[in-house]
Design an enzyme around this catalytic site. Structure first.
Site, PDB file in Angstrom:
ATOM      1  N   CYS A   5     114.417  31.551  20.362  1.00 51.84           N
ATOM      2  CA  CYS A   5     113.819  30.966  21.571  1.00 51.84           C
ATOM      3  C   CYS A   5     114.474  29.629  21.909  1.00 51.84           C
ATOM      4  O   CYS A   5     114.613  28.761  21.045  1.00 51.84           O
ATOM      5  CB  CYS A   5     112.320  30.801  21.342  1.00 51.84           C
ATOM      6  N   CYS A  64     112.036  26.778  21.279  1.00 52.05           N
ATOM      7  CA  CYS A  64     111.813  26.579  19.846  1.00 52.05           C
ATOM      8  C   CYS A  64     113.016  25.903  19.186  1.00 52.05           C
ATOM      9  O   CYS A  64     112.860  25.005  18.347  1.00 52.05           O
ATOM     10  CB  CYS A  64     111.536  27.915  19.172  1.00 52.05           C
TER      11      CYS A  64
END
Length: 202
Positions: free
Chosen positions: A46, A49
């Site tokens: 991600c 992330c």
């Protein structure tokens, strides 16, 4: 505010985690001797992330000074994804939480899921966060389950319990490093008090 402080004692010590080599580790071993900051991530690939992990790990010297152990916990850990994530965005420990119990803790007692519809809203704050993340993230992907929300947990050393929790309620929402470091500083002080108490003559 998505941040709250909690005090729990020994409820999460028995959670079984897997390290990068597939070895089982009891969660309590991670904070047995010193406080631990746990970054619960939705997906290793991600973009949001990866940006958060990179930003947090850049402050490692400050955490080292406080004696704080840094770990990332994920609920899915494909080998290729881990190799792309580490060390480029996080050059520290990574553990797999198959039970998702730490994600439940980060969620304030529930396994939180975000709505993918957020990404269809061009005015959503997630797009602004994603655009900013591109300044620090070279590559990313959409592999795996990305709806389970993460957060930040700071555990006190030993049986001290939870010092701090930040719950990710919106995609890409994380606490400021200043707030996290302040919580770690508090956990470090609690450890120092505990050490002085143990050394006190009877």
């Amino acid at each position: 505010m998505a941040c709250h402080k909690n005090r729990l004692h020994g409820l999460y010590d028995a959670i079984a985690l897997l390290d990068a080599d597939g070895k089982t580790v009891s969660a309590g071993e991670l904070w047995k001797d010193r406080p631990v900051l746990i970054l619960c991530l939705r997906r290793l690939g991600c973009i949001l992330c990866r940006a958060e992990a990179k930003k947090l790990y850049a402050s490692k010297p400050a955490f080292d000074e406080l004696g704080i152990r840094l770990i990332t916990v994920v609920h899915q850990m494909p080998k290729l994804e881990l190799e792309a994530f580490k060390p480029a965005y996080w050059d520290g420990e990574v553990y797999l939480d198959q039970s998702k119990d730490l994600f439940v803790l980060a969620g304030g007692g529930q396994l939180r899921r975000g709505s993918q519809l957020t990404f269809f809203n061009p005015f959503s704050s997630v797009w602004k966060t994603a655009i900013a993340a591109k300044n620090t993230v070279d590559d990313f992907n959409f592999k795996g389950v990305g709806s389970i929300m993460g957060g930040i947990i700071v555990m006190q050393a030993g049986s001290g319990g939870v010092e701090y929790i930040f719950t990710e309620k919106n995609f890409g929402q994380f606490a400021s490093n200043e707030e996290i470091i302040a919580s770690c500083r508090s956990a470090a002080r609690q450890q120092q008090k505990g050490s002085k108490h143990r050394l006190k003559p009877q």
